[in-house]
Design a protein around this motif. Structure first.
Motif, mmCIF file in Angstrom:
data_model
loop_
_atom_site.group_PDB
_atom_site.id
_atom_site.type_symbol
_atom_site.label_atom_id
_atom_site.label_comp_id
_atom_site.label_asym_id
_atom_site.label_seq_id
_atom_site.Cartn_x
_atom_site.Cartn_y
_atom_site.Cartn_z
ATOM 1 N N ASP A 1 22.053 93.455 107.657
ATOM 2 C CA ASP A 1 21.555 92.181 107.137
ATOM 3 C C ASP A 1 22.675 91.317 106.587
ATOM 4 O O ASP A 1 22.603 90.093 106.659
ATOM 5 N N ALA A 2 23.666 91.935 105.987
ATOM 6 C CA ALA A 2 24.763 91.150 105.416
ATOM 7 C C ALA A 2 25.987 92.015 105.184
ATOM 8 O O ALA A 2 25.886 93.218 104.950
ATOM 9 N N ALA A 3 27.148 91.361 105.259
ATOM 10 C CA ALA A 3 28.409 91.966 104.835
ATOM 11 C C ALA A 3 28.842 91.189 103.595
ATOM 12 O O ALA A 3 29.227 90.021 103.687
ATOM 13 N N VAL A 4 28.700 91.811 102.437
ATOM 14 C CA VAL A 4 29.056 91.158 101.182
ATOM 15 C C VAL A 4 30.558 91.324 100.964
ATOM 16 O O VAL A 4 31.065 92.442 100.927
ATOM 17 N N VAL A 5 31.271 90.208 100.871
ATOM 18 C CA VAL A 5 32.717 90.249 100.673
ATOM 19 C C VAL A 5 33.019 89.858 99.229
ATOM 20 O O VAL A 5 32.741 88.742 98.807
ATOM 21 N N LEU A 6 33.563 90.803 98.469
ATOM 22 C CA LEU A 6 33.949 90.531 97.084
ATOM 23 C C LEU A 6 35.417 90.116 97.055
ATOM 24 O O LEU A 6 36.256 90.740 97.693
ATOM 25 N N GLU A 7 35.700 89.060 96.299
ATOM 26 C CA GLU A 7 37.047 88.506 96.284
ATOM 27 C C GLU A 7 37.601 88.395 94.872
ATOM 28 O O GLU A 7 36.863 88.049 93.943
ATOM 29 N N ALA A 8 38.893 88.695 94.722
ATOM 30 C CA ALA A 8 39.587 88.463 93.456
ATOM 31 C C ALA A 8 41.084 88.441 93.741
ATOM 32 O O ALA A 8 41.544 89.081 94.687
ATOM 33 N N PRO A 9 41.847 87.698 92.927
ATOM 34 C CA PRO A 9 43.293 87.642 93.149
ATOM 35 C C PRO A 9 43.965 88.999 92.896
ATOM 36 O O PRO A 9 43.464 89.807 92.113
ATOM 37 N N ASP A 10 45.109 89.219 93.590
ATOM 38 C CA ASP A 10 45.824 90.497 93.500
ATOM 39 C C ASP A 10 46.089 90.956 92.071
ATOM 40 O O ASP A 10 45.978 92.140 91.775
ATOM 41 N N GLU A 11 46.443 90.038 91.160
ATOM 42 C CA GLU A 11 46.800 90.499 89.810
ATOM 43 C C GLU A 11 45.590 91.108 89.102
ATOM 44 O O GLU A 11 45.717 92.045 88.329
ATOM 45 N N VAL A 12 44.392 90.593 89.405
ATOM 46 C CA VAL A 12 43.171 91.164 88.831
ATOM 47 C C VAL A 12 42.960 92.581 89.389
ATOM 48 O O VAL A 12 42.635 93.518 88.655
ATOM 49 N N LEU A 13 43.193 92.749 90.685
ATOM 50 C CA LEU A 13 42.979 94.040 91.343
ATOM 51 C C LEU A 13 43.895 95.112 90.780
ATOM 52 O O LEU A 13 43.457 96.211 90.422
ATOM 53 N N VAL A 14 45.184 94.787 90.703
ATOM 54 C CA VAL A 14 46.159 95.773 90.238
ATOM 55 C C VAL A 14 45.852 96.132 88.783
ATOM 56 O O VAL A 14 45.839 97.312 88.415
ATOM 57 N N GLY A 15 45.557 95.141 87.967
ATOM 58 C CA GLY A 15 45.227 95.380 86.554
ATOM 59 C C GLY A 15 44.052 96.324 86.414
ATOM 60 O O GLY A 15 44.091 97.278 85.642
ATOM 61 N N ARG A 16 42.999 96.113 87.187
ATOM 62 C CA ARG A 16 41.812 96.959 87.093
ATOM 63 C C ARG A 16 42.106 98.385 87.533
ATOM 64 O O ARG A 16 41.644 99.350 86.929
ATOM 65 N N MET A 17 42.880 98.521 88.616
ATOM 66 C CA MET A 17 43.161 99.880 89.101
ATOM 67 C C MET A 17 44.039 100.641 88.128
ATOM 68 O O MET A 17 43.825 101.831 87.896
ATOM 69 N N MET A 18 45.020 99.961 87.525
ATOM 70 C CA MET A 18 45.880 100.657 86.573
ATOM 71 C C MET A 18 45.053 101.048 85.348
ATOM 72 O O MET A 18 45.264 102.102 84.764
ATOM 73 N N ALA A 19 44.067 100.248 84.997
ATOM 74 C CA ALA A 19 43.252 100.533 83.808
ATOM 75 C C ALA A 19 42.299 101.704 84.041
ATOM 76 O O ALA A 19 42.036 102.481 83.127
ATOM 77 N N VAL B 1 28.390 87.170 106.941
ATOM 78 C CA VAL B 1 29.249 87.311 105.754
ATOM 79 C C VAL B 1 28.693 86.524 104.575
ATOM 80 O O VAL B 1 28.311 85.366 104.704
ATOM 81 N N VAL B 2 28.633 87.184 103.418
ATOM 82 C CA VAL B 2 28.241 86.554 102.156
ATOM 83 C C VAL B 2 29.403 86.753 101.191
ATOM 84 O O VAL B 2 29.683 87.876 100.774
ATOM 85 N N LYS B 3 30.121 85.657 100.877
ATOM 86 C CA LYS B 3 31.280 85.790 99.984
ATOM 87 C C LYS B 3 30.873 85.592 98.537
ATOM 88 O O LYS B 3 30.141 84.660 98.207
ATOM 89 N N VAL B 4 31.348 86.483 97.675
ATOM 90 C CA VAL B 4 31.018 86.413 96.254
ATOM 91 C C VAL B 4 32.300 86.628 95.443
ATOM 92 O O VAL B 4 33.090 87.521 95.762
ATOM 93 N N SER B 5 32.468 85.838 94.398
ATOM 94 C CA SER B 5 33.626 86.027 93.524
ATOM 95 C C SER B 5 33.457 87.299 92.704
ATOM 96 O O SER B 5 32.409 87.528 92.097
ATOM 97 N N GLY B 6 34.503 88.122 92.690
ATOM 98 C CA GLY B 6 34.496 89.361 91.912
ATOM 99 C C GLY B 6 35.134 89.199 90.555
ATOM 100 O O GLY B 6 35.475 90.171 89.899
ATOM 101 N N LYS B 7 35.289 87.946 90.104
ATOM 102 C CA LYS B 7 35.878 87.696 88.782
ATOM 103 C C LYS B 7 34.771 87.484 87.760
ATOM 104 O O LYS B 7 33.759 86.857 88.067
ATOM 105 N N GLY B 8 34.981 87.991 86.562
ATOM 106 C CA GLY B 8 34.011 87.764 85.492
ATOM 107 C C GLY B 8 33.386 89.054 85.017
ATOM 108 O O GLY B 8 33.859 90.148 85.336
#
Ligand code: ADP
Length: 185
Positions: free
Chosen positions: A106-124, A159-166
């Motif tokens: 039915d849908a491919a949900v694509v979550l997006e966020a800038p690289d610095e957010v990604l690295v910060g979350r993974m290190m945390a 494709v359904v694009k959604v912001s992964g920030k917040g």
């Protein structure tokens, strides 16, 4: 509904897939969780993939696809599912189409966020494969192997694009809202 979640490592796919699957009453199928389960149980598959995952490389397509398709064949998937972390390559996407039919998703949900957010979350979060070199490698592998899937599903119009920030709750609402819009359309 039959959905898949796409997005770079650290974007919150797993967290959101768990929350949205509960909200929709469908199964949450995470290949990362399945591999971690095999590793903690010390199964032959777990032993085989351990070093690959620690490096941040992708498990070979045949092993991953076989594991995923077995899970999809189980009764828990009959009322719908969210695939979290699969497919991650074009051959995996092709195998999925072949198994369930290209029109089934039915849908491919694509979550997006800038690289610095990604690295910060993974290190945390400090999972055992969240070392700096593995994280850096996973971002490179994502761009090379997985990002092309966005165009693949975009061409299919799902494709359904959604912001992964917040905040976690806010992102869940965004996704559920976007999917509700889809059902009305
Ligand atoms: P992340 O979203 O942070 O990359 P996951 O839990 O989805 O974490 O996946 C952890 C690891 O499991 C990946 O880095 C990869 O080695 C392996 N993996 C998970 N799904 C797949 C897949 N579809 N194909 C190949 N390898 C996979």
């Amino acid at each position: 509904m039959r959905l898949l979640f796409l997005g770079p490592p650290g974007v919150g796919k797993g967290t959101q897939a768990a929350r949205v699957s509960t909200a929709l009453g469908v199964a949450h199928i995470s290949t990362g969780d399945m591999f971690r389960h095999h590793m903690s149980e010390g199964t032959p598959l777990g032993l085989r993939v351990k070093e690959i995952i620690a490096r941040g490389d992708l498990v070979p397509d045949n092993l991953t696809t076989e594991m995923l398709l077995e899970r999809l064949a189980q009764p828990g998937a009959a009322n719908g599912y969210i695939l979290d972390g699969f497919p991650r390559t074009l051959p995996q996407a092709g195998a999925l189409d072949e198994a369930i039919g290209a029109a089934t998703l039915d849908a491919a949900v694509v979550l997006e966020a800038p690289d610095e957010v990604l690295v910060g979350r993974m290190m945390a979060r400090g999972r055992s494969d969240d070392t700096e070199s593995s994280v850096r490698n996973r971002l490179v592998v994502y761009e090379r192997e997985t990002a092309p899937l966005i165009a693949f599903y975009h061409d299919r119009g799902i494709v359904v694009k959604v912001s992964g920030k917040g905040r976690i709750e806010t992102i869940t609402e965004r996704i559920v809202g976007a999917l509700a819009g889809l059902r009305r359309a």
